[in-house]
Design a protein around this motif. Sequence first.
Motif, short mmCIF file in Angstrom:
data_model
loop_
_atom_site.label_atom_id
_atom_site.label_comp_id
_atom_site.label_asym_id
_atom_site.label_seq_id
_atom_site.Cartn_x
_atom_site.Cartn_y
_atom_site.Cartn_z
N ASP A 1 0.79 -1.07 -0.04
CA ASP A 1 0.09 0.04 0.15
C ASP A 1 0.95 1.26 -0.17
O ASP A 1 1.85 1.11 0.89
CB ASP A 1 -0.97 -0.04 1.32
N VAL A 2 0.68 2.11 -1.03
CA VAL A 2 1.42 3.28 -1.10
C VAL A 2 0.99 4.57 -0.51
O VAL A 2 -0.35 4.77 -0.50
CB VAL A 2 1.64 3.72 -2.39
N GLN A 3 1.62 5.16 0.52
CA GLN A 3 1.13 6.37 1.12
C GLN A 3 2.20 7.23 1.19
O GLN A 3 3.45 7.14 1.25
CB GLN A 3 0.99 5.98 2.59
N LEU A 4 1.74 8.60 1.12
CA LEU A 4 2.63 9.73 1.11
C LEU A 4 2.19 10.68 2.38
O LEU A 4 0.96 10.87 2.39
CB LEU A 4 2.72 10.47 -0.22
N GLN A 5 3.08 11.35 2.96
CA GLN A 5 2.80 12.15 3.91
C GLN A 5 3.86 13.46 4.06
O GLN A 5 4.90 13.33 4.03
CB GLN A 5 3.15 11.35 5.40
N ALA A 6 2.99 14.47 3.67
CA ALA A 6 3.68 15.79 3.45
C ALA A 6 3.76 16.45 4.68
O ALA A 6 2.80 16.46 5.40
CB ALA A 6 3.07 16.55 2.23
N SER A 7 4.94 17.22 4.83
CA SER A 7 4.91 18.26 5.83
C SER A 7 6.02 19.36 5.58
O SER A 7 6.64 19.18 4.56
CB SER A 7 5.55 17.25 7.19
N GLY A 8 5.98 20.31 6.75
CA GLY A 8 7.20 21.31 6.72
C GLY A 8 6.49 22.77 6.36
O GLY A 8 7.40 23.37 6.13
N GLY A 9 5.00 22.66 5.83
CA GLY A 9 4.69 23.94 5.57
C GLY A 9 4.64 24.98 6.71
O GLY A 9 5.07 24.51 7.87
N GLY A 10 4.41 26.12 6.44
CA GLY A 10 4.47 27.17 7.46
C GLY A 10 4.12 28.53 6.75
O GLY A 10 4.04 28.86 5.74
N ARG B 1 11.76 24.10 3.60
CA ARG B 1 11.88 22.96 3.04
C ARG B 1 10.85 22.23 3.24
O ARG B 1 10.52 21.77 4.58
CB ARG B 1 13.31 22.13 3.65
N LEU B 2 9.96 21.35 2.43
CA LEU B 2 8.95 20.67 2.63
C LEU B 2 9.53 19.06 2.59
O LEU B 2 10.50 18.85 1.69
CB LEU B 2 7.82 20.81 1.39
N SER B 3 8.78 18.17 3.23
CA SER B 3 9.28 16.69 3.08
C SER B 3 7.95 16.05 2.99
O SER B 3 6.91 16.24 3.24
CB SER B 3 9.69 16.49 4.64
N CYS B 4 8.42 14.82 2.35
CA CYS B 4 7.26 14.05 2.10
C CYS B 4 7.86 12.62 2.32
O CYS B 4 8.63 11.91 1.45
CB CYS B 4 6.99 14.01 0.41
N THR C 1 12.45 9.71 1.99
CA THR C 1 11.62 10.95 2.10
C THR C 1 12.07 11.79 0.69
O THR C 1 13.16 11.61 0.34
CB THR C 1 12.27 11.74 3.47
N LEU C 2 11.05 12.52 0.21
CA LEU C 2 11.41 13.51 -0.98
C LEU C 2 11.34 14.78 -0.39
O LEU C 2 10.61 15.07 0.69
CB LEU C 2 10.29 13.26 -2.01
N TYR C 3 12.13 15.71 -0.95
CA TYR C 3 11.86 17.13 -0.30
C TYR C 3 11.82 18.14 -1.39
O TYR C 3 12.10 17.59 -2.69
CB TYR C 3 13.56 17.42 0.38
N LEU C 4 11.33 19.34 -0.84
CA LEU C 4 11.27 20.44 -1.93
C LEU C 4 11.78 21.52 -1.10
O LEU C 4 11.40 21.99 -0.14
CB LEU C 4 9.86 20.78 -2.12
N GLN C 5 12.96 22.08 -1.48
CA GLN C 5 13.86 22.91 -0.91
C GLN C 5 13.34 24.22 -1.58
O GLN C 5 13.41 24.48 -3.00
CB GLN C 5 15.24 22.86 -1.04
N MET C 6 12.72 25.30 -0.86
CA MET C 6 11.91 26.44 -1.60
C MET C 6 12.72 27.49 -1.24
O MET C 6 12.54 27.96 0.09
CB MET C 6 10.64 26.57 -1.33
N ASN C 7 13.50 28.50 -2.16
CA ASN C 7 14.26 29.59 -1.64
C ASN C 7 13.49 30.80 -2.26
O ASN C 7 12.81 30.75 -3.15
CB ASN C 7 15.59 29.31 -1.99
#
Length: 126
Positions: free
Chosen positions: A1-10, A19-22, A80-86
Amino acid sequence: DVQLQASGGGLVQAGGSLRLSCAVFGLTLDEDDYAIGWFRQAPGKERRGVSCLSVSAGSTYYADSVKGRFTISRDNVKHTLYLQMNSLQPEDTAVYYCAASGTVGIVVLEYDYQYWGQGTQVTVSS
């Protein structure tokens, strides 16, 4: 079962970074052949692709609006997948989602993604 959990917003001021994490469950980030990416949905607007990573090829895609400011990356050990946002701007304000697609290569269309994480809110103040 595939599950994704995003976090890191603010909440961040214009010019700041986040930096967002998944967290990815049910798929590996180095062997499986699929695409994984980030989408965002601003208030009153459609959800749009931000960035995509082809897991097997390692190739990446960025929307023109974030090119040069955002970076997608992965940690295979932490799954974990990341999205670094600058250099964040008020127009980056949106709910950000991570998603995975069974389609091989770079996938930019929302309907090609089968698995979605819950969103994480990013708010950039001017």
